[in-house]
Write a protein that holds these residues in place. Structure first.
Motif, PDB file in Angstrom:
ATOM      1  N   ASN A  78      30.004   4.564  43.660  1.00 14.41           N
ATOM      2  CA  ASN A  78      30.908   5.528  43.045  1.00 14.41           C
ATOM      3  C   ASN A  78      31.647   6.246  44.175  1.00 14.41           C
ATOM      4  OD1 ASN A  78      32.040   7.846  41.935  1.00 14.41           O
ATOM      5  ND2 ASN A  78      30.349   8.169  40.507  1.00 14.41           N
ATOM      6  N   PHE A  79      32.919   5.908  44.340  1.00 11.85           N
ATOM      7  CA  PHE A  79      33.737   6.503  45.392  1.00 11.85           C
ATOM      8  C   PHE A  79      34.397   7.775  44.876  1.00 11.85           C
ATOM      9  CE2 PHE A  79      33.582   1.969  46.284  1.00 11.85           C
ATOM     10  CZ  PHE A  79      33.271   1.942  47.628  1.00 11.85           C
ATOM     11  N   PHE A  80      33.813   8.915  45.184  1.00 13.80           N
ATOM     12  CA  PHE A  80      34.393  10.228  44.904  1.00 13.80           C
ATOM     13  C   PHE A  80      34.642  10.475  43.415  1.00 13.80           C
ATOM     14  CE2 PHE A  80      36.348   8.148  48.642  1.00 13.80           C
ATOM     15  CZ  PHE A  80      35.595   8.758  49.627  1.00 13.80           C
ATOM     16  N   GLY A  81      33.965   9.736  42.536  1.00 15.02           N
ATOM     17  CA  GLY A  81      34.184   9.857  41.104  1.00 15.02           C
ATOM     18  C   GLY A  81      35.472   9.195  40.641  1.00 15.02           C
ATOM     19  N   ALA A  82      36.235   8.603  41.567  1.00 15.16           N
ATOM     20  CA  ALA A  82      37.533   8.013  41.232  1.00 15.16           C
ATOM     21  C   ALA A  82      37.467   6.506  41.031  1.00 15.16           C
ATOM     22  CB  ALA A  82      38.550   8.339  42.333  1.00 15.16           C
ATOM     23  N   GLN A  83      36.689   5.819  41.846  1.00 18.38           N
ATOM     24  CA  GLN A  83      36.581   4.360  41.773  1.00 18.38           C
ATOM     25  C   GLN A  83      35.106   3.995  41.728  1.00 18.38           C
ATOM     26  OE1 GLN A  83      38.630   2.256  44.918  1.00 18.38           O
ATOM     27  NE2 GLN A  83      37.805   0.288  44.328  1.00 18.38           N
TER      28      GLN A  83
END
Length: 166
Positions: A78-83
């Motif tokens: 989970n990249f920063f909640g964005a990706q």
């Protein structure tokens, strides 16, 4: 060139590091367009995703997780909640390249056959969604103009594309 040198140093460090009895694997990579915040490693459980580890990017947009080796299981990064992208972790180290700032951003994972197959599937689905959106935009534009000849050609092109996928 900077990334090539950095990647070489990482590979050299990993290969020279004594990992004891090889009970850990490394999930590492770079983020092209980072947001602020954490990168989470989450394990798929019957109740959903459970956070296993978190980290921040270093100054070169590099991240790394160390996880115990085990049976093949599905995890999500989970990249920063964005990706958010799924990977399979089993017994091999995984290397990742990601955009990091948008849900359908670029994501490439290498290291094991399973993770490469999943990464390939992700790219295929993403490309298919992009083509589908392009067809929808063309359809709306042609329909608004009342261009029946071009609409028929678009329908034929869309049908051929669908047949390739099935």
């Amino acid at each position: 060139m900077k990334y090539l040198l950095y990647s070489f140093l990482i590979i050299l460090t990993i290969s020279c590091t004594d990992r004891g009895n090889n009970t850990d694997l490394v999930v590492s990579g770079t983020v092209k367009s980072p947001s602020s915040g954490l990168i989470l490693l989450e394990k798929l459980t019957p109740d959903g995703y459970e956070k296993v580890a978190s980290t921040k990017l270093n100054g070169d947009n590099f991240f790394s997780f160390t996880v115990p080796k085990g049976k093949a299981e599905i995890y999500r990064i989970n990249f920063f909640g964005a990706q958010k992208n799924n990977i399979v972790l089993d017994s091999q180290d995984i290397s990742i390249e990601a955009d990091g700032n948008q849900a359908m951003g670029r994501f490439v994972a290498t290291g094991s056959h399973e993770v490469e197959a999943l990464s390939h599937a992700y790219v295929t689905v993403t490309n298919r969604k992009l083509k589908e959106n392009l067809f929808k935009q063309k359809f709306v534009n042609l329909n608004n103009r009342g261009d029946t000849v071009e609409l028929r050609a678009l329908k034929k092109e869309f049908t051929e594309e669908e047949n390739k996928f099935h």
